[in-house]
Scaffold this active site. Sequence first.
Site, short mmCIF file in Angstrom:
data_model
loop_
_atom_site.label_atom_id
_atom_site.label_comp_id
_atom_site.label_asym_id
_atom_site.label_seq_id
_atom_site.Cartn_x
_atom_site.Cartn_y
_atom_site.Cartn_z
CD GLU A 71 40.28 51.54 5.90
OE1 GLU A 71 40.67 52.63 5.49
OE2 GLU A 71 41.05 50.61 6.24
CD1 TRP A 93 38.90 55.89 5.92
CD2 TRP A 93 39.62 57.29 4.35
NE1 TRP A 93 39.51 55.14 4.95
CE2 TRP A 93 39.95 55.98 3.97
CE3 TRP A 93 39.97 58.36 3.51
CZ2 TRP A 93 40.62 55.70 2.79
CZ3 TRP A 93 40.64 58.07 2.33
CH2 TRP A 93 40.96 56.75 1.98
CE1 TYR A 135 42.33 52.04 -1.47
CE2 TYR A 135 41.67 54.04 -0.31
CZ TYR A 135 42.66 53.20 -0.77
OH TYR A 135 43.97 53.51 -0.56
CB CYS A 196 47.62 53.89 -0.65
SG CYS A 196 47.68 55.69 -0.40
NE ARG A 216 48.58 55.82 -4.96
CZ ARG A 216 48.88 56.95 -4.34
NH1 ARG A 216 50.08 57.47 -4.41
NH2 ARG A 216 47.96 57.57 -3.63
#
Length: 314
Positions: A71, A93, A135, A196, A216
């Site tokens: 990943e 995912w 990302y 995240c 977060r």
Amino acid sequence: MDTASSPAASHWEQQYLDLMRRIWTEGDERLDRTGVGTRAIFGPQLRFDLADDRVPLLTTKRVYWKAALREMLWFLTGDTSIRPLLQQGVTIWSDWPLARYRRETGQEITQEAFETRIVDDAAFAARWGDLGPVYGRQWVDWPTFEPAGDDLYRRGPGINQVAQVIEGLRRDPGGRRHIIEGWNVAELPQMALPPCHKTYQFLVAGNRLSCHLYQRSCDVALGLPFNLVGAAVLTRMVAAQAGLEPGELIWTGGDTHLYLNHAHLVEEQLTRVPSGEPRLRMLRVPETIFHYVFEDFAVADYHPQGAIRAPVAV
């Protein structure tokens, strides 16, 4: 037995178990976006020393580090399709595009059938397998805009934050702006899941590179074990590219939670005792951080207890 002085009590993983126990016993219980419900606390911190090839791999349950590594390498490509991951057998995912497909088509396709079609059908993958600008897209191709006349703007060259950080560490190791940021407010609505683990900041002390990751939102049972491995790998790669030794990985959580339907996982894992000290070895340092491949890494001395399965909240 004095547990405070026992080897298990001093094991780095005890931080993780203590966090899990604190959330489960003291966390605020409330409904959440997924409808499952959580117990949560705000603002905890964990610290891990990455020297001597140490890696924060949990031993109280099996963590599929190969998927976490694949990943992270996928993030660095800037790709946002799950197809390359599925081609490598990584399914972490799939839940979000699968949920969108079911919602928008009304078809109750199985996850296995959906993933097979993503791999086999490029057109289907282009339509249903893209996650939006998540990302890696922000990391290596943060969008910019430039004037195009008559108050119009066109897309400018993207910003490669990862390359900029490495160059900045080489040029100005004492700098305070070595940051990779994923939280692009303008593009959040286009993302299958807003980032995240959103902010990575790097700091050099002596010849050691440390990373402070702010997350977060954190699913402690399923997400955090992956996030710690990914952040450790990223720190190791950045350090090697900047000619530095790895220092600390510091992790700070925002909304740090356990899902209520993970009770069996939490209760089982909290009965287990951590042991051993896995190592992550880098076998090669390529020309750039974007040229690492899976085979450049090896994990040794990893002997975890059994996996504990639980559902992902989407």
